[in-house]
Design a protein around this motif. Structure first.
Motif, PDB file in Angstrom:
ATOM      1  N   GLY A 332      33.356  53.069  24.413  1.00 17.58           N
ATOM      2  CA  GLY A 332      33.124  53.935  26.274  1.00 17.58           C
ATOM      3  C   GLY A 332      31.713  54.018  26.192  1.00 17.58           C
ATOM      4  O   GLY A 332      30.788  54.373  27.376  1.00 17.58           O
ATOM      5  N   VAL A 333      32.477  55.937  25.881  1.00 17.03           N
ATOM      6  CA  VAL A 333      30.877  56.506  26.255  1.00 17.03           C
ATOM      7  C   VAL A 333      29.143  56.390  26.308  1.00 17.03           C
ATOM      8  O   VAL A 333      28.497  56.358  27.083  1.00 17.03           O
ATOM      9  N   TRP A 334      28.698  55.393  25.017  1.00 16.56           N
ATOM     10  CA  TRP A 334      26.943  54.902  25.167  1.00 16.56           C
ATOM     11  C   TRP A 334      27.988  53.517  26.660  1.00 16.56           C
ATOM     12  O   TRP A 334      26.129  53.637  26.841  1.00 16.56           O
ATOM     13  N   SER A 335      27.874  53.057  26.441  1.00 14.42           N
ATOM     14  CA  SER A 335      28.175  51.957  27.855  1.00 14.42           C
ATOM     15  C   SER A 335      27.869  52.616  29.337  1.00 14.42           C
ATOM     16  O   SER A 335      26.700  52.843  30.201  1.00 14.42           O
ATOM     17  N   THR A 336      28.867  54.449  29.119  1.00 16.05           N
ATOM     18  CA  THR A 336      28.668  54.729  30.274  1.00 16.05           C
ATOM     19  C   THR A 336      27.021  55.537  30.444  1.00 16.05           C
ATOM     20  O   THR A 336      26.832  55.970  31.518  1.00 16.05           O
ATOM     21  N   ILE A 337      27.179  56.040  29.480  1.00 20.19           N
ATOM     22  CA  ILE A 337      25.499  57.009  29.452  1.00 20.19           C
ATOM     23  C   ILE A 337      24.070  55.658  29.867  1.00 20.19           C
ATOM     24  O   ILE A 337      23.292  55.907  30.463  1.00 20.19           O
ATOM     25  N   GLY A 610      35.783  62.723  25.014  1.00 21.83           N
ATOM     26  CA  GLY A 610      34.097  62.604  26.068  1.00 21.83           C
ATOM     27  C   GLY A 610      33.673  62.391  26.793  1.00 21.83           C
ATOM     28  O   GLY A 610      33.358  64.054  26.887  1.00 21.83           O
ATOM     29  N   LEU A 611      32.770  62.026  27.760  1.00 21.78           N
ATOM     30  CA  LEU A 611      32.474  62.354  28.474  1.00 21.78           C
ATOM     31  C   LEU A 611      33.039  63.203  29.493  1.00 21.78           C
ATOM     32  O   LEU A 611      32.460  63.756  30.669  1.00 21.78           O
ATOM     33  N   ASP A 612      34.610  63.485  29.579  1.00 16.22           N
ATOM     34  CA  ASP A 612      34.920  64.424  30.482  1.00 16.22           C
ATOM     35  C   ASP A 612      34.753  65.630  29.978  1.00 16.22           C
ATOM     36  O   ASP A 612      35.864  66.414  30.485  1.00 16.22           O
ATOM     37  N   GLY A 613      34.974  65.793  28.223  1.00  9.07           N
ATOM     38  CA  GLY A 613      34.545  66.978  27.677  1.00  9.07           C
ATOM     39  C   GLY A 613      33.704  68.062  28.014  1.00  9.07           C
ATOM     40  O   GLY A 613      33.484  68.099  29.242  1.00  9.07           O
ATOM     41  N   LYS A 614      34.671  69.390  28.186  1.00  9.54           N
ATOM     42  CA  LYS A 614      33.461  70.600  29.065  1.00  9.54           C
ATOM     43  C   LYS A 614      32.530  70.371  28.749  1.00  9.54           C
ATOM     44  O   LYS A 614      31.638  71.449  29.474  1.00  9.54           O
ATOM     45  N   GLU A 615      31.964  70.620  27.416  1.00  5.45           N
ATOM     46  CA  GLU A 615      30.646  70.674  27.260  1.00  5.45           C
ATOM     47  C   GLU A 615      30.224  69.081  27.753  1.00  5.45           C
ATOM     48  O   GLU A 615      28.412  69.441  27.111  1.00  5.45           O
ATOM     49  N   SER A 616      30.121  68.663  26.655  1.00  7.30           N
ATOM     50  CA  SER A 616      29.365  66.571  26.394  1.00  7.30           C
ATOM     51  C   SER A 616      29.574  66.303  28.012  1.00  7.30           C
ATOM     52  O   SER A 616      29.184  65.862  28.771  1.00  7.30           O
ATOM     53  N   SER A 617      30.298  66.696  29.299  1.00  9.34           N
ATOM     54  CA  SER A 617      29.807  66.233  30.400  1.00  9.34           C
ATOM     55  C   SER A 617      28.692  66.565  30.768  1.00  9.34           C
ATOM     56  O   SER A 617      28.141  66.316  32.223  1.00  9.34           O
ATOM     57  N   LEU A 618      28.301  67.974  30.307  1.00 12.73           N
ATOM     58  CA  LEU A 618      26.619  67.926  30.448  1.00 12.73           C
ATOM     59  C   LEU A 618      25.615  67.339  30.494  1.00 12.73           C
ATOM     60  O   LEU A 618      24.304  66.843  31.256  1.00 12.73           O
TER      61      LEU A 618
END
Length: 637
Positions: A332-337, A610-618
């Motif tokens: 789902g990460v690339w779908s969100t991006i 995923g994109l909810d993580g501390k770093e990758s949410s950037l």
């Protein structure tokens, strides 16, 4: 892309950028004869230390519930630390397979009875196979159990299908960089995926837990990685998000949980239907599938080229934008991006088509895709082309021609020494078990042969060459060897990026104004420079002082005539600051970035959020800034 990039404190864990290979500390035990040594390597980063003075009872109960003796579990936890469930499981399995694991026949019988087999069957099997041959005992017990549960089916099935090659199972799980697509349907019960599913369910995990773990961790994951994924989900109380409520298994020492379920042939018939149901339930998450081969819209070495695509109206420039991150991100990460970046389809490319090392990445951009051209001269495409001196020492049984993805850490001297000792004991080719061990470690840590029976990790300047950076790009100026590996491991592969950006050369003959977010060591800047595209004005946003110094040094050494502005945090780029910069430069022609992959990479099994993580949410800061630039550009026009 830089794991220590702007916005937020650096994580205590130094996760590498490899999304296929799990990087762990393996304890290499001494071996003799045909026994298989286990790998050991030291990460070039902070290690996780356990704050507990005594083993966690839930962890003990979990492994006891899998059928291991409590005293053996306690000892394994004391030796390895309760947080490293991967190493605990490997130690327990080694103890189970070792004739020294029990001091008497009764202990051996109790061990197999604790795994769920009947005492009568165990006694009979031990008498037939001798006490020391635990592998043969286990294989016979599994065969008998399978025959009991599905006798009608088994009459038409090859009995070999139910034999589990238990010895060396961790090494058998490892695959080369040319792994097939994770969407491939596997119908043969002897396939690697089905064997793993069978093994997990026999260990007591539910079918749903095993299936989801394999889907999330990828088809190349080992049994240790899969069990660690399930254990981590349970212990962190994350099972509600990962597994259906009815399938969750509590930490319990009840006898029912000690039973290792033997799946009958119906499992293989239901597998395809289960996959279909999951695909329908997760239709949104499965929009983008990784291509095989992973060549995006085309690469210089392949004949298949896509030269035209239609972009959504909201995605058209100015400005042009270019975003990069790991291809094998959680579902789902690339779908969100893509949804945030104006519904532009990702371009997935493996850099092994540009150089001698793999690097599977996804790119979302609104650049034209026709009239691309590569950097010349072409970089070396194979290991021997890149490092010709290794050819003399390369054994015939090491069939690698490409290196795996560059890490942020390297194998230890202790590991390379044990590989030397494991190989030099044999005048001719070592036995297959030793070859397996050595090849696994060489692939995992990108070790190359530098002498007779000698392997070594890549030097930092060799990594620079593989990634397309100038020699000594990260050297000097107070930068440590560890920092060099870390910065390079988080960078772009310059030749790949330059191929995509090459279309800008004719469009901007006078040069470009570049906004570089999460700049790292300046992969985009180096690519544009090598393409001969002048850098008029560059705003570089990068939190790491080490990386900022590297880019500043490169800027001065290459006699750039433009202006370089350093910003330390993406949070500083609000609408007012962007408008001020754009009024000064006349706008940005290109916005490049690769937000941190810390919570996306497969090697981060503790915080792969995923994109909810501390770093990758950037990533959402990249989107916020890009959207502001587009709005200001449209308003000024």
């Amino acid at each position: 892309m830089n794991g220590n990039s702007s916005g937020g404190e650096a994580d205590n864990f130094d996760w590498d950028t490899e999304d296929e290979l799990e990087i762990n500390n393996y304890d290499i035990s001494s071996s003799s004869g045909a026994s298989l040594p286990c790998g050991e390597a030291v990460l070039g980063a902070a290690e996780v230390s356990s704050s507990a003075n005594s083993p966690n009872s839930k962890v003990i109960d979990h492994f006891v519930g899998m059928g291991f003796l409590k005293e053996v579990v306690v000892k394994a936890i004391e030796e390895n630390g309760e947080e490293n469930t991967n190493l605990i499981l490997e130690t327990l399995l080694q103890c189970s397979a070792s004739p020294l694991a029990s001091s008497s026949n009764s202990k051996l019988i109790n061990h197999f009875v604790g795994m769920g087999f009947s005492e009568e069957m165990v006694v009979k099997t031990v008498q037939e196979n001798k006490e020391g041959n635990t592998d043969s005992i286990l294989e016979t017990l599994l065969t008998f159990s399978a025959l009991e549960k599905s006798a009608p089916m088994q009459q038409n099935a090859d009995s070999g299908n139910w034999s589990s090659d238990y010895e060396g199972s961790f090494l058998d799980d490892f695959s080369d960089i040319d792994s097939s697509s994770d969407t491939e349907e596997i119908m043969n019960p002897d396939s690697d995926e089905e064997r793993k599913l069978l093994c997990l369910t026999k260990m007591g995990y539910s079918e749903a837990e095993a299936s989801i773990a394999m889907e999330r961790c990828g088809p190349d994951s080992s049994i240790a990685e899969l069990t660690d994924f399930i254990c981590a989900a349970q212990m962190s109380k994350a099972a509600d998000a990962l597994f259906p409520l009815e399938d969750k298994k509590p930490f319990c020492n009840d006898s029912n949980h000690k039973k290792r379920r033997n799946i009958d042939y119906d499992l293989w018939k239901r597998k395809k239907q289960m996959k279909l149901e999951k695909r329908l339930l997760n239709e949104v998450d499965d929009i983008f599938h990784l291509p095989n081969p992973m060549i995006g819209f085309g690469v210089p070495t392949e004949s298949d080229q896509i030269t035209h695509r239609t972009l959504p109206e909201a995605a058209t420039g100015p400005p042009y934008f270019y975003y990069e991150n790991v291809a094998l991100a959680p579902k789902g990460v690339w779908s969100t991006i893509s949804r945030f970046l104006y519904d532009v389809e990702p371009e997935f490319v493996d850099s092994k088509y540009f150089c001698a090392t793999a690097r599977k990445r996804g790119y979302i951009h609104n650049l034209p895709i026709e009239n691309r051209f590569p950097l010349l001269p072409f970089p070396p495409r194979t290991i021997h082309d890149a490092f010709p001196l290794t050819r003399k020492w390369w054994p015939s049984w090491d069939t690698r021609t490409k290196l795996n993805c560059i890490q942020t850490c390297i194998g230890s001297a202790k590991l390379t020494d044990r590989i030397r000792k494991a190989v030099e004991d044999y005048d001719d080719e070592p036995p297959l078990s030793v070859q397996k061990f050595v090849l696994e470690q060489c692939r995992k840590w990108n070790l190359v042969w530098v002498g007779r029976n000698k392997v070594a990790p890549l030097e930092a300047d060799e990594v620079e060459m593989l990634l397309g950076f100038p020699r000594n790009h990260t050297r000097g100026g107070g930068i440590s060897r560890t920092d060099r590996y870390k910065s390079l491991g988080n960078s772009f592969q310059v030749d790949t990026v330059a191929y995509h950006l090459s279309v800008l050369k004719d469009m901007f003959p006078a040069g470009v104004n570049l906004l570089s977010l999460f700049s790292g060591i300046g992969g985009a800047e180096v690519a544009l420079h090598r393409l001969g595209i002048p850098l008029k004005n560059v705003v570089s946003v990068e939190k790491s002082e080490v990386n900022r110094n590297i880019v500043r040094s490169w800027w001065e050494q290459t006699n750039q005539r433009g202006t370089l502005i350093d910003i330390t945090d993406v949070q500083e780029l609000n609408g007012d600051r962007l408008e001020q910069l754009m009024n000064t430069f006349g706008g940005f022609d290109l916005v490049v970035g690769g937000s941190p992959c810390n919570n996306l990479a497969g090697s981060n099994r503790h915080h792969r959020d995923g994109l909810d993580g501390k770093e990758s949410s950037l990533f959402f800061d990249y989107w916020r800034i890009l959207d502001l630039v587009k709005c200001i550009t449209a308003r000024n026009q």
